[in-house]
Design an enzyme around this catalytic site. Structure first.
Site, mmCIF file in Angstrom:
data_model
loop_
_atom_site.group_PDB
_atom_site.id
_atom_site.type_symbol
_atom_site.label_atom_id
_atom_site.label_comp_id
_atom_site.label_asym_id
_atom_site.label_seq_id
_atom_site.Cartn_x
_atom_site.Cartn_y
_atom_site.Cartn_z
ATOM 1 N N LYS A 41 119.817 25.836 51.756
ATOM 2 C CA LYS A 41 120.644 27.020 51.882
ATOM 3 C C LYS A 41 120.355 27.749 53.187
ATOM 4 O O LYS A 41 121.150 28.543 53.657
ATOM 5 C CB LYS A 41 120.335 27.991 50.722
ATOM 6 C CG LYS A 41 120.479 27.367 49.358
ATOM 7 C CD LYS A 41 119.786 28.237 48.300
ATOM 8 C CE LYS A 41 119.604 27.438 47.043
ATOM 9 N NZ LYS A 41 118.759 28.189 46.065
ATOM 10 N N GLU A 97 120.735 23.754 61.774
ATOM 11 C CA GLU A 97 119.564 24.018 60.926
ATOM 12 C C GLU A 97 118.981 25.394 61.219
ATOM 13 O O GLU A 97 119.089 25.908 62.323
ATOM 14 C CB GLU A 97 118.489 22.952 61.200
ATOM 15 C CG GLU A 97 118.605 21.741 60.280
ATOM 16 C CD GLU A 97 117.983 21.990 58.900
ATOM 17 O OE1 GLU A 97 117.874 23.155 58.474
ATOM 18 O OE2 GLU A 97 117.604 20.999 58.264
ATOM 19 N N ASP A 101 110.547 22.221 61.283
ATOM 20 C CA ASP A 101 109.098 22.399 61.154
ATOM 21 C C ASP A 101 108.448 21.055 61.502
ATOM 22 O O ASP A 101 108.374 20.682 62.665
ATOM 23 C CB ASP A 101 108.827 22.865 59.721
ATOM 24 C CG ASP A 101 107.383 23.229 59.455
ATOM 25 O OD1 ASP A 101 106.702 23.644 60.395
ATOM 26 O OD2 ASP A 101 106.936 23.105 58.303
ATOM 27 N N LYS A 129 109.791 25.047 65.413
ATOM 28 C CA LYS A 129 108.326 25.170 65.282
ATOM 29 C C LYS A 129 107.734 23.909 65.890
ATOM 30 O O LYS A 129 107.202 23.041 65.187
ATOM 31 C CB LYS A 129 107.963 25.221 63.797
ATOM 32 C CG LYS A 129 107.445 26.551 63.307
ATOM 33 C CD LYS A 129 106.888 26.406 61.905
ATOM 34 C CE LYS A 129 107.123 27.633 61.083
ATOM 35 N NZ LYS A 129 106.625 27.485 59.703
HETATM 36 P P1 IMP Z 1 110.391 20.003 57.779
HETATM 37 O O1 IMP Z 1 110.815 18.726 57.102
HETATM 38 O O2 IMP Z 1 108.906 20.182 57.747
HETATM 39 O O3 IMP Z 1 110.931 20.148 59.173
HETATM 40 O O4 IMP Z 1 110.935 21.164 56.847
HETATM 41 C C1 IMP Z 1 111.897 22.037 57.260
HETATM 42 C C2 IMP Z 1 112.264 22.953 56.119
HETATM 43 O O5 IMP Z 1 111.108 23.625 55.605
HETATM 44 C C3 IMP Z 1 113.182 24.046 56.614
HETATM 45 O O6 IMP Z 1 114.543 23.671 56.522
HETATM 46 C C4 IMP Z 1 112.830 25.199 55.704
HETATM 47 O O7 IMP Z 1 113.582 25.117 54.514
HETATM 48 C C5 IMP Z 1 111.378 24.996 55.384
HETATM 49 N N1 IMP Z 1 110.496 25.807 56.262
HETATM 50 C C6 IMP Z 1 109.693 25.366 57.246
HETATM 51 N N2 IMP Z 1 109.028 26.370 57.838
HETATM 52 C C7 IMP Z 1 109.445 27.500 57.209
HETATM 53 C C8 IMP Z 1 109.113 28.898 57.376
HETATM 54 O O8 IMP Z 1 108.316 29.319 58.233
HETATM 55 N N3 IMP Z 1 109.752 29.760 56.543
HETATM 56 C C9 IMP Z 1 110.651 29.359 55.601
HETATM 57 N N4 IMP Z 1 110.988 28.066 55.410
HETATM 58 C C10 IMP Z 1 110.387 27.144 56.212
HETATM 59 MG MG MG Z 2 116.313 24.350 55.425
#
Ligand code: IMP
Ligand code: MG
Length: 200
Positions: A41, A97, A101, A129
């Site tokens: 979302k 997006e 992260d 990030k």
């Molecule tokens: P990734 O697979 O680690 O890149 O995960 C990304 C997802 O993790 C994002 O779409 C967010 O839903 C969640 N996420 C990562 N970091 C944060 C944060 O600092 N705050 C809130 N949600 C986060």
């Molecule tokens: Mg997300």
């Protein structure tokens, strides 16, 4: 006592940056009708603002994915809960997006979308990030580089809360927020600047 959270990106700075990204996309996709895909979302707030800065005959679509298991850390093993409504074969696709992260979720999504043979496929993320990146990713459009902190607001949630914050906050005291999930409610009271009578 230290603050539970501080403002990292104020709503005014976000609006400015979203407008710039919109102009960039408008230039790059001139004469085409891209499909902007948002991942539910968190990405929806950004998408809603971004599309109004792109005066092209674009379309939007949505996907929803959930991670397998209970881990709060991303594993990159995701299940598609809601797929796209339209076939994106031959289309110019932009995946929008909120935050990248580790990038594991995104790299899974990109693989799944590439199988559908779009004409082009780019990523537009509000926050990057980058310090936590695992797979190398080519992010064509980035709003802000984000420090390695937990952030909330402007679509990003803490336990499904605070997506409606106009600003993006960095959580300074995660233990404090866990103990009292209402701790950030005062930030909501400040409301979107538009509603407080400030024009954009
Ligand atoms: P990734 O697979 O680690 O890149 O995960 C990304 C997802 O993790 C994002 O779409 C967010 O839903 C969640 N996420 C990562 N970091 C944060 C944060 O600092 N705050 C809130 N949600 C986060
Ligand atoms: Mg997300």
């Amino acid at each position: 006592m230290a603050e539970v959270a501080t403002v990292l990106f104020p709503g005014s700075a976000i609006r400015r940056r979203v407008r710039e990204l919109g102009r960039e996309l408008t230039r790059d996709y001139e004469g085409r009708s891209p499909v902007l895909i948002s991942v539910l979302k968190g990405g929806t707030v950004f998408l809603a603002d971004l599309i109004r800065e792109i005066p092209l005959p674009l379309r939007v679509d949505f996907m929803s994915v959930s991670s397998y298991g209970e881990a709060s850390e991303s594993s990159g093993v995701v299940r598609v809960v809601k797929d796209l409504d339209q076939d994106v074969g031959g289309e110019d696709v932009v995946l929008v997006e909120d935050i990248i992260d580790t990038g594991l979720t995104l790299s899974y999504l990109l693989r799944a979308l590439r199988e559908r043979e779009p004409r082009s496929l780019e990523v537009c993320t509000l926050l990057d990030k980058s310090a936590r990146r695992i797979p190398p990713l080519d992010l064509r459009y980035v709003g802000f580089d984000c420090p390695d902190r937990f952030v909330v607001g402007y679509g990003l949630d803490f336990q499904e809360r605070y997506r409606n914050l106009a600003d993006i906050l960095a959580v300074e005291d995660m233990a404090g927020l866990m103990a009292d999930p209402d701790a950030l409610l005062p930030f909501l009271d400040q409301g979107p600047p538009e509603l407080a009578g400030l024009s954009r």
